[in-house]
Write an enzyme that holds these catalytic residues in place. Sequence first.
Site, mmCIF file in Angstrom:
data_model
loop_
_atom_site.group_PDB
_atom_site.id
_atom_site.type_symbol
_atom_site.label_atom_id
_atom_site.label_comp_id
_atom_site.label_asym_id
_atom_site.label_seq_id
_atom_site.Cartn_x
_atom_site.Cartn_y
_atom_site.Cartn_z
ATOM 1 N N GLY A 169 -7.336 1.093 -10.965
ATOM 2 C CA GLY A 169 -6.622 0.614 -9.786
ATOM 3 C C GLY A 169 -6.639 -0.886 -9.677
ATOM 4 N N GLY A 170 -5.652 -1.530 -10.246
ATOM 5 C CA GLY A 170 -5.468 -2.958 -10.030
ATOM 6 C C GLY A 170 -6.444 -3.859 -10.741
ATOM 7 C CB CYS B 218 1.439 12.988 -11.908
ATOM 8 S SG CYS B 218 2.704 11.792 -12.270
#
Lengths: 284, 401
Positions: free
Chosen positions: B326-327, B213
């Site tokens: 991711g997306g 993170c």
Amino acid sequence: MRLVAAELVESRQILPGQWLQSFHAPELASGSRAGQFVHVRTGDYSGLVLRRPFSINTTDAATGIITLHFRTVGRGTEWLTRVREGERLDMLGPLGKPFEVDSRSRHLLLVAGGLGMAGVRMLADEAIRDGRQVTILFGALSANHVYPSTLLPDEVEYVVATDDGSMGHHGYVTELVSEYEAWADQAFACGPHPMLARLAQLAAGRRERLGVAKLGRKRGGGKVDPLGSAAARRKAFLQVSMEQTMGCAVGACLGCTVMGVEGPLRVCREGPVFASDEIAWPDR
Amino acid sequence: MKAKKKVVIVGDVRVSALKQNSKHKPASKGRSGPAVPATTATAGATGLRPRVETGNTAIADLGTPFVAQPTLAERAALDRIDLAVDLAPDHGGLVLRSPILVASGTFGYGVEYGEVVDVQRIGAICCKGTTRRPRAGNPPPRVTETPGGMLNSIGLQNPGVDAVIDKYGPIWQGWQVPVIVNVAGESIEDYVEVARRLDGVPGVAGIELNISCPNVGKGGLQFAIDRDAARAVTAAVRRATDLPLLVKLSPNVADVRPIAKAIEDAGADAICAINTLSGLAVSADRTHAFLGNTYGGLSGPAIKPVALRIVYEVAQVVSIPIVAIGGVTNLDDVLDFLACGAVAVQVGTAIFADPELPVRLGDELRADCLRRGLTSYHPLIGTALPKRTGAPSAKGAEYRP
């Protein structure tokens, strides 16, 4: 909270850059309270990945119409102005905590700064329906940004302040509050953060300044309502509707927090309406 | 009007699926095709018109819910399609009923979206990042939209592992959907301690280690960008718990492959890829950075090509399952990630716009398998990876005329 397909029935520009749109959404029109908001999905194709939160401006349960009042500030709101009548938008709502009006409050003071009118507008309708007296103090940059009085209920007393003095009081709307604070049983505000901070400051000293007795009987052995509860908001003199950039609007992403006196508060879940003493204002 | 049109489109997808199935061509991917006589009969009996393939239209429209209502026979055929996936095959197993998960930080603790989403139909829920002690998170504002994505810098706000277990453990225990607790920390001891507390808690199905993170502004080197640190933290947590262990990779590195290999060697059951990309937004008046924490993590469709590249690279160096993130916003994205070697995908940012997406993607993947004549989605995995070279050439020489 539910996902609703809301059909745009009317869209018009009421002020420079400010729009008022009406949607047919019976579920929202009958199930929403003043202070709550909807999270509106924008067009996928334009690369906008987040929904946009809007205060519910007015509702009409009889016709199933809700209205949203917004300013074009970016691509999402610009997209919204280009939606045509008959198109359906995906709305998630109603979301958030509503304003809480004490049943004994007769006089409500609503303070709105600019687009903050959208945050308190519905409360005026609700209060008048319940037989209360409402005064709206409205602040704007100049006369051509003043919310049209024709869009307000007739029963409302509408007092305007403009920063440049082109209409009404010359100065900030917060300067008008002192004339009304003794009259008002409760106050509700929505607008820019500095305005809310100033109002919170005024509200904090109100009881001492005016020497008013605490509303209600002295019962319950000094029971204190937990901060953030509906009862605590109902007993607060000032409730504010806050705004923050928002992700999910259901409390999952923790993106829309503001700092409260007891730690971060989610505007979407604990708010958007807070008692003014819940918020850690910068001046305090 | 629109809803009506939608039904027709969905119907068409189904029709073409059935049609293809009925004139089933054997062994396109080396698997013996599923015999679905009931479905074939239905297609003939209802006499549905064959139509041009409409592809992925069901997802595209604005917020109109997916309204596939298959007949009983079609439902039976759909139900026969196996979407199950095991994310910890070598370590007791973490079997999901669907390869569509929800990504950490976008779905809270699974309860927040309960009013609008049937959470039990999601493959698994990765909950909000959890730390040893409560964290207040970063100063606001914490999120902003960017072209094709969003930046966030929540700062791991959470009530701490004990409060999470007390508050949500009993709820999760009653759920069919596995909950994978995302674990973050500032030291190996932090990770180990959180993992220990989670070990054996009913309702906790696994651990996803957030070693990457980028939001926690501690200044120190992140575990995820250092191969030895990634190996050390994975191995330490592996020793501390028997729970299935997933480790989430950071894309903010020059070459992710040695890190992925180190994590596999250290005993991780699966690899999740990717976390957010480090990014920045500027305030409207351009006097400071927009986010309270200055930097944020970029997510959303904008990062999909990066995620695809990393999944593609990692899939060629590790043999443990890869969960892609991711997306992901539609079925094509899911299929792309599967083709690059992922066995499952997590949906993240897209949930904010479309909370029902994770559930719907499972349904759509099922329908897509039926259309392709597959009984499982597993043949779709790794199809875009380069064909292995080397050893077969010697074997080929043997048969050369």
